[in-house]
Design an enzyme around this catalytic site. Sequence first.
Site, PDB file in Angstrom:
ATOM      1  N   PRO A   1       0.800  -1.210   0.000  1.00  0.00           N
ATOM      2  CA  PRO A   1       0.000   0.000   0.000  1.00  0.00           C
ATOM      3  C   PRO A   1       0.839   1.268   0.000  1.00  0.00           C
ATOM      4  CG  PRO A   1      -0.097  -1.091   2.133  1.00  0.00           C
ATOM      5  CD  PRO A   1       1.048  -1.633   1.385  1.00  0.00           C
ATOM      6  N   GLU A   2       0.426   2.201  -0.806  1.00  0.00           N
ATOM      7  CA  GLU A   2       0.994   3.540  -0.803  1.00  0.00           C
ATOM      8  C   GLU A   2      -0.084   4.452  -0.207  1.00  0.00           C
ATOM      9  OE1 GLU A   2       2.822   4.462  -4.613  1.00  0.00           O
ATOM     10  OE2 GLU A   2       2.913   2.346  -5.121  1.00  0.00           O
TER      11      GLU A   2
ATOM     12  N   LYS B   1       2.693   6.411   5.229  1.00  0.00           N
ATOM     13  CA  LYS B   1       2.080   5.122   4.920  1.00  0.00           C
ATOM     14  C   LYS B   1       1.714   4.358   6.183  1.00  0.00           C
ATOM     15  CE  LYS B   1       4.791   4.756   0.632  1.00  0.00           C
ATOM     16  NZ  LYS B   1       5.907   4.052  -0.018  1.00  0.00           N
TER      17      LYS B   1
ATOM     18  N   ARG C   1       3.672 -11.916   3.587  1.00  0.00           N
ATOM     19  CA  ARG C   1       5.145 -11.885   3.590  1.00  0.00           C
ATOM     20  C   ARG C   1       5.740 -11.507   4.943  1.00  0.00           C
ATOM     21  NH1 ARG C   1       7.294  -8.887  -1.716  1.00  0.00           N
ATOM     22  NH2 ARG C   1       9.292  -9.400  -0.791  1.00  0.00           N
TER      23      ARG C   1
ATOM     24  N   ARG D   1      14.730  -1.287  -7.964  1.00  0.00           N
ATOM     25  CA  ARG D   1      13.300  -1.446  -8.184  1.00  0.00           C
ATOM     26  C   ARG D   1      12.965  -1.157  -9.643  1.00  0.00           C
ATOM     27  NH1 ARG D   1       9.808   0.809  -3.605  1.00  0.00           N
ATOM     28  NH2 ARG D   1       8.714  -1.075  -4.252  1.00  0.00           N
TER      29      ARG D   1
END
Length: 274
Positions: free
Chosen positions: A2-3, A59, A111, A259
């Site tokens: 999530p951002e 966040k 995760r 990334r």
Amino acid sequence: MPELPEVETIVNRLKPHIQSQKIIEVSIPDKKALKNIAPQTFKERLVGTTIKKVRRKGKFIIIAVSNDLFLAIHLRMTGKLLVLSPEDSNPPYPRVVFRLKTNKLIFDDMRRLGTLHLLSDPNSGPLAKLGLEPFSEEYTLSRLKQILQSTQEIKRLLLDQKKIVGIGNIYACEILFKTKLNPWKKASNLGEEEIKRLYKAIPAILSQAIKAQGTTIDTYETPEGKSGNFQFTLQVYGREDKPCPRCKSVIKRDAQGGRSTYYCPSCQTSNRKE
DNA sequence: AGTATAACCTGTCTGC
DNA sequence: TGCAGACAGGTTATAC
């Protein structure tokens, strides 16, 4: 995962379900979820308190409880906050479960990279060094200019939570596409017009995504289990080898700071180096 | 101050 | 079918 738009959506959807509710019981299937406190102490401090405020900072999701403590939750890549009925079975990866008066709040995280801090000061610990909030009063053109005085590549800078908060890999790519900026351009080399475009594009993209309830690519869902819709609006992210919606040339993916950066090499022109 | 890399984790997808 | 490798909405510690 999530951002800012996803966290904002989660907070908004969470509020009506958990605000003013009493915490009856806490169970901790994964002790590693707690970062600054022992499981037993965590339970003792929280059981019997009432949830007062739920808000977003960067966040992080911040839950204030009645004994002046603050729960700071970061979902990292696959974390979720789900609200279920007491009789519902738990989701597959529960890490912390809060039994409330009428339902249960579950921190689920495949995760297990997510974190949970219990703080007495909402500006301490992981919340201490956060940068500019894009929707705050402090978000001004001159403040952004100040942040851009850096030799960092613009994409990396947008991801740096100490500089500006809330932007992650998806929205960094989308913001840079909208502004036609090359992700590798050094921040300090942005011109006046480019800075102005960026200043407008950051809140524009983020609020568009909030309206769409966030982007669901894989695991993101709201506390009620609903997907977002912004994935249908993405211009470059995840669109490698597809045509650029603006100029029809082929969208590329290149690694940047470990990334993936998705961009249009043809219309995100402004010099790659220098 | 920057960058690069690995580390933290588990799952999914691709290609051989 | 199996298995290795790449990759995933994030951050952080450590080493140049």
